[in-house]
Design a protein around this motif. Structure first.
Motif, PDB file in Angstrom:
ATOM      1  N   GLY A   1       7.932 -32.651  19.453  1.00  0.00           N
ATOM      2  CA  GLY A   1       8.123 -31.517  18.548  1.00  0.00           C
ATOM      3  C   GLY A   1       7.543 -31.819  17.189  1.00  0.00           C
ATOM      4  O   GLY A   1       6.435 -32.369  17.078  1.00  0.00           O
TER       5      GLY A   1
ATOM      6  N   GLU B   1      15.047 -25.602  14.536  1.00  0.00           N
ATOM      7  CA  GLU B   1      14.365 -26.045  15.742  1.00  0.00           C
ATOM      8  C   GLU B   1      13.435 -27.201  15.400  1.00  0.00           C
ATOM      9  O   GLU B   1      12.669 -27.129  14.436  1.00  0.00           O
ATOM     10  CB  GLU B   1      13.547 -24.891  16.337  1.00  0.00           C
ATOM     11  CG  GLU B   1      12.963 -25.188  17.690  1.00  0.00           C
ATOM     12  CD  GLU B   1      14.053 -25.421  18.715  1.00  0.00           C
ATOM     13  OE1 GLU B   1      14.312 -26.616  19.020  1.00  0.00           O
ATOM     14  OE2 GLU B   1      14.644 -24.453  19.182  1.00  0.00           O
TER      15      GLU B   1
ATOM     16  N   HIS C   1      16.977 -25.976  33.488  1.00  0.00           N
ATOM     17  CA  HIS C   1      16.142 -27.103  33.107  1.00  0.00           C
ATOM     18  C   HIS C   1      16.166 -28.106  34.266  1.00  0.00           C
ATOM     19  O   HIS C   1      17.119 -28.161  35.044  1.00  0.00           O
ATOM     20  CB  HIS C   1      16.692 -27.800  31.862  1.00  0.00           C
ATOM     21  CG  HIS C   1      16.705 -26.934  30.644  1.00  0.00           C
ATOM     22  ND1 HIS C   1      17.310 -27.318  29.467  1.00  0.00           N
ATOM     23  CD2 HIS C   1      16.190 -25.705  30.409  1.00  0.00           C
ATOM     24  CE1 HIS C   1      17.165 -26.369  28.562  1.00  0.00           C
ATOM     25  NE2 HIS C   1      16.499 -25.378  29.114  1.00  0.00           N
TER      26      HIS C   1
ATOM     27  N   ASN D   1      20.306 -23.462  27.719  1.00  0.00           N
ATOM     28  CA  ASN D   1      20.099 -24.106  26.427  1.00  0.00           C
ATOM     29  C   ASN D   1      20.193 -25.621  26.559  1.00  0.00           C
ATOM     30  O   ASN D   1      20.358 -26.162  27.659  1.00  0.00           O
ATOM     31  CB  ASN D   1      21.080 -23.563  25.377  1.00  0.00           C
ATOM     32  CG  ASN D   1      22.526 -23.925  25.676  1.00  0.00           C
ATOM     33  OD1 ASN D   1      22.833 -24.842  26.434  1.00  0.00           O
ATOM     34  ND2 ASN D   1      23.452 -23.194  25.074  1.00  0.00           N
ATOM     35  N   GLN D   2      20.113 -26.323  25.451  1.00  0.00           N
ATOM     36  CA  GLN D   2      20.007 -27.770  25.467  1.00  0.00           C
ATOM     37  C   GLN D   2      21.289 -28.472  25.922  1.00  0.00           C
ATOM     38  O   GLN D   2      21.253 -29.626  26.344  1.00  0.00           O
ATOM     39  CB  GLN D   2      19.613 -28.259  24.072  1.00  0.00           C
ATOM     40  CG  GLN D   2      18.233 -27.766  23.658  1.00  0.00           C
ATOM     41  CD  GLN D   2      18.020 -27.783  22.158  1.00  0.00           C
ATOM     42  OE1 GLN D   2      18.930 -28.075  21.390  1.00  0.00           O
ATOM     43  NE2 GLN D   2      16.804 -27.463  21.727  1.00  0.00           N
TER      44      GLN D   2
ATOM     45  N   VAL E   1      18.047 -32.787  24.079  1.00  0.00           N
ATOM     46  CA  VAL E   1      16.877 -32.072  24.589  1.00  0.00           C
ATOM     47  C   VAL E   1      17.294 -31.221  25.786  1.00  0.00           C
ATOM     48  O   VAL E   1      16.945 -30.056  25.901  1.00  0.00           O
ATOM     49  CB  VAL E   1      15.764 -33.056  24.991  1.00  0.00           C
ATOM     50  CG1 VAL E   1      14.563 -32.318  25.574  1.00  0.00           C
ATOM     51  CG2 VAL E   1      15.357 -33.895  23.795  1.00  0.00           C
ATOM     52  N   THR E   2      18.071 -31.820  26.682  1.00  0.00           N
ATOM     53  CA  THR E   2      18.637 -31.080  27.803  1.00  0.00           C
ATOM     54  C   THR E   2      19.824 -31.846  28.361  1.00  0.00           C
ATOM     55  O   THR E   2      19.930 -33.064  28.198  1.00  0.00           O
ATOM     56  CB  THR E   2      17.594 -30.840  28.913  1.00  0.00           C
ATOM     57  OG1 THR E   2      18.132 -29.965  29.911  1.00  0.00           O
ATOM     58  CG2 THR E   2      17.166 -32.131  29.584  1.00  0.00           C
TER      59      THR E   2
ATOM     60  N   TRP F   1       9.290 -28.664  20.657  1.00  0.00           N
ATOM     61  CA  TRP F   1       8.517 -27.638  21.340  1.00  0.00           C
ATOM     62  C   TRP F   1       9.437 -27.015  22.386  1.00  0.00           C
ATOM     63  O   TRP F   1       9.976 -27.726  23.232  1.00  0.00           O
ATOM     64  CB  TRP F   1       7.293 -28.247  22.025  1.00  0.00           C
ATOM     65  CG  TRP F   1       6.294 -28.836  21.077  1.00  0.00           C
ATOM     66  CD1 TRP F   1       6.007 -30.158  20.913  1.00  0.00           C
ATOM     67  CD2 TRP F   1       5.456 -28.134  20.167  1.00  0.00           C
ATOM     68  NE1 TRP F   1       5.046 -30.320  19.947  1.00  0.00           N
ATOM     69  CE2 TRP F   1       4.682 -29.090  19.474  1.00  0.00           C
ATOM     70  CE3 TRP F   1       5.279 -26.776  19.871  1.00  0.00           C
ATOM     71  CZ2 TRP F   1       3.751 -28.740  18.496  1.00  0.00           C
ATOM     72  CZ3 TRP F   1       4.352 -26.428  18.898  1.00  0.00           C
ATOM     73  CH2 TRP F   1       3.603 -27.393  18.223  1.00  0.00           C
ATOM     74  N   GLU F   2       9.650 -25.715  22.299  1.00  0.00           N
ATOM     75  CA  GLU F   2      10.594 -25.040  23.188  1.00  0.00           C
ATOM     76  C   GLU F   2       9.943 -23.835  23.842  1.00  0.00           C
ATOM     77  O   GLU F   2       9.040 -23.206  23.271  1.00  0.00           O
ATOM     78  CB  GLU F   2      11.833 -24.570  22.412  1.00  0.00           C
ATOM     79  CG  GLU F   2      12.778 -25.681  22.002  1.00  0.00           C
ATOM     80  CD  GLU F   2      13.640 -26.175  23.162  1.00  0.00           C
ATOM     81  OE1 GLU F   2      13.431 -25.738  24.304  1.00  0.00           O
ATOM     82  OE2 GLU F   2      14.526 -27.008  22.909  1.00  0.00           O
TER      83      GLU F   2
ATOM     84  N   LYS G   1      11.362 -27.583  30.985  1.00  0.00           N
ATOM     85  CA  LYS G   1      11.963 -26.273  30.722  1.00  0.00           C
ATOM     86  C   LYS G   1      10.891 -25.222  30.962  1.00  0.00           C
ATOM     87  O   LYS G   1       9.735 -25.407  30.585  1.00  0.00           O
ATOM     88  CB  LYS G   1      12.449 -26.182  29.274  1.00  0.00           C
ATOM     89  CG  LYS G   1      13.393 -27.289  28.845  1.00  0.00           C
ATOM     90  CD  LYS G   1      13.757 -27.165  27.367  1.00  0.00           C
ATOM     91  CE  LYS G   1      14.621 -28.320  26.905  1.00  0.00           C
ATOM     92  NZ  LYS G   1      14.977 -28.207  25.477  1.00  0.00           N
TER      93      LYS G   1
END
Length: 353
Positions: free
Chosen positions: A288, A304, A35, A185-186, A80-81, A307-308, A28
């Motif tokens: 994360g 959350e 993504h 977004n995810q 996550v994605t 790690w974003e 990302k």
């Protein structure tokens, strides 16, 4: 114990089906709307993966509260994605048969398409994005502003049209002029938010000797210019970068776009700061928060845990002489059957404000 899973959408069963994999990577970036993900699969899973199909990378933990039904109550999961498959590549050697599946978020269809249209009536940026995304199967609920409690945080646009091109570059220009960013977004939807959202108290921190394996600093001037000029509707603004001593010039023309000089100046400054490319990349264990930190949350709904990108986080890296809040501009998650880690790229927050 936390795990990483891959699930592929089954059109026959109308649900995601878990599959085995050898290796998975997801990326990302604030500089890439979509993504990107790729997964290496064994030959036994090949029949489930096809171009234009969908697969999802998931993070499993016994302390995640959502999605527990899919894993018999042992785990909950966060996506996550979610990506749409672009390529399925197979390579056969004497003793092996490698299959790599790669894809991008659903916004790939908007980015790759070229057509002409005009949106009238002084809509907001959110309304424009929803109208365009709606042509590619996005529902209004798939295109939102964050935080969701703030409603439509975007401002009206005097005119918006494009000619035999993707409207994506103009959408990003308008977002930047309004002090906003657009990204995926995810679940593959889109959101608009302010850059460099504040630090949270959920436990995110990057500290050398604690969770950083080895930081790498990178400075690049290859894409840097001495002067940046942005023009639109007869107006223009120019900024000079004192850190770039050569005489290279960059001029950006914003066509069919009404914008005042302050916003032109902001765009020029943003271009200058991003092209300085002074970055730090840290390899971190996990994707994360630790399992203990997730457990301490007492529930993960609307919290959350990864790690974003666009997360402002405390950073202590004595070897790089850094002790400050920095912005995550890119995250690359990797995992195999036994381990998982991620590379987090950090920049100064000013580059995206």
């Amino acid at each position: 114990m936390s795990e990483v899973a891959v699930a592929v959408w089954s059109s026959n069963q109308h649900k995601f089906v878990n599959v085995s994999y050898k290796r998975v990577m997801a990326r990302k970036s604030l500089d890439e709307i979509c993504h990107y993900a790729e997964v290496e699969i064994p030959e036994s899973e090949r029949s489930l993966f096809h171009k234009h199909g969908i697969f999802q990378v998931r993070y499993l933990s016994p302390y995640i509260t959502e999605g527990r039904g899919e894993y018999n109550g042992k785990y909950g999961y966060h996506p996550v994605t979610t990506v749409y498959i672009d390529n399925v590549d197979e390579e056969t050697e004497k003793s092996s048969h490698g299959i790599i599946v790669s894809g991008r978020s659903k916004a790939r269809d908007i980015i790759d398409s070229k057509w002409s249209d005009t949106i009238l009536g002084q809509p907001t940026l959110l309304q424009i994005l929803r109208k365009i995304a709606g042509e590619f199967g996005f529902d209004n609920d798939d295109v939102i502003c964050l935080p969701t409690t703030a409603g439509d945080i975007t401002r009206t646009v005097n005119s918006f049209s494009w000619e035999n091109e993707s409207p994506w570059a103009k959408l990003l220009t308008i977002a930047d002029a309004q002090g906003l960013i657009i990204t995926s977004n995810q679940l593959g939807g889109l959101y608009i938010t302010q850059p460099a959202r504040g630090t949270c108290d959920w436990g995110f921190a990057i500290e050398e000797g604690v969770n950083v394996r080895h930081p790498r600093r990178s400075e690049s001037g290859a894409e840097q210019f001495h002067t940046y000029t942005v023009k639109a509707s007869g107006g223009e603004a120019t900024v000079t970068d004192p850190t770039c001593p050569n005489k290279r010039k960059l001029t950006i023309n914003l066509t069919e776009f009404i914008i005042d000089r302050d916003k032109l100046l902001r765009r020029a400054k943003t271009e200058m700061l991003r092209r300085r490319e002074d970055k730090i990349t840290c390899t971190l264990s996990g994707w994360g928060l630790t399992e203990a930190q997730i457990k301490k949350l007492g529930g993960t709904y609307h919290k959350e845990i990864f790690w974003e990108v666009n997360l402002l986080t405390p950073v202590k890296l004595p070897s790089c002489k850094v002790n400050a809040n920095m912005l995550i501009s890119q995250v690359e998650y990797t995992a195999d059957s036994s381990t998982f880690s991620c590379d987090v790229t950090l920049v100064k927050p000013e580059a995206y404000r």
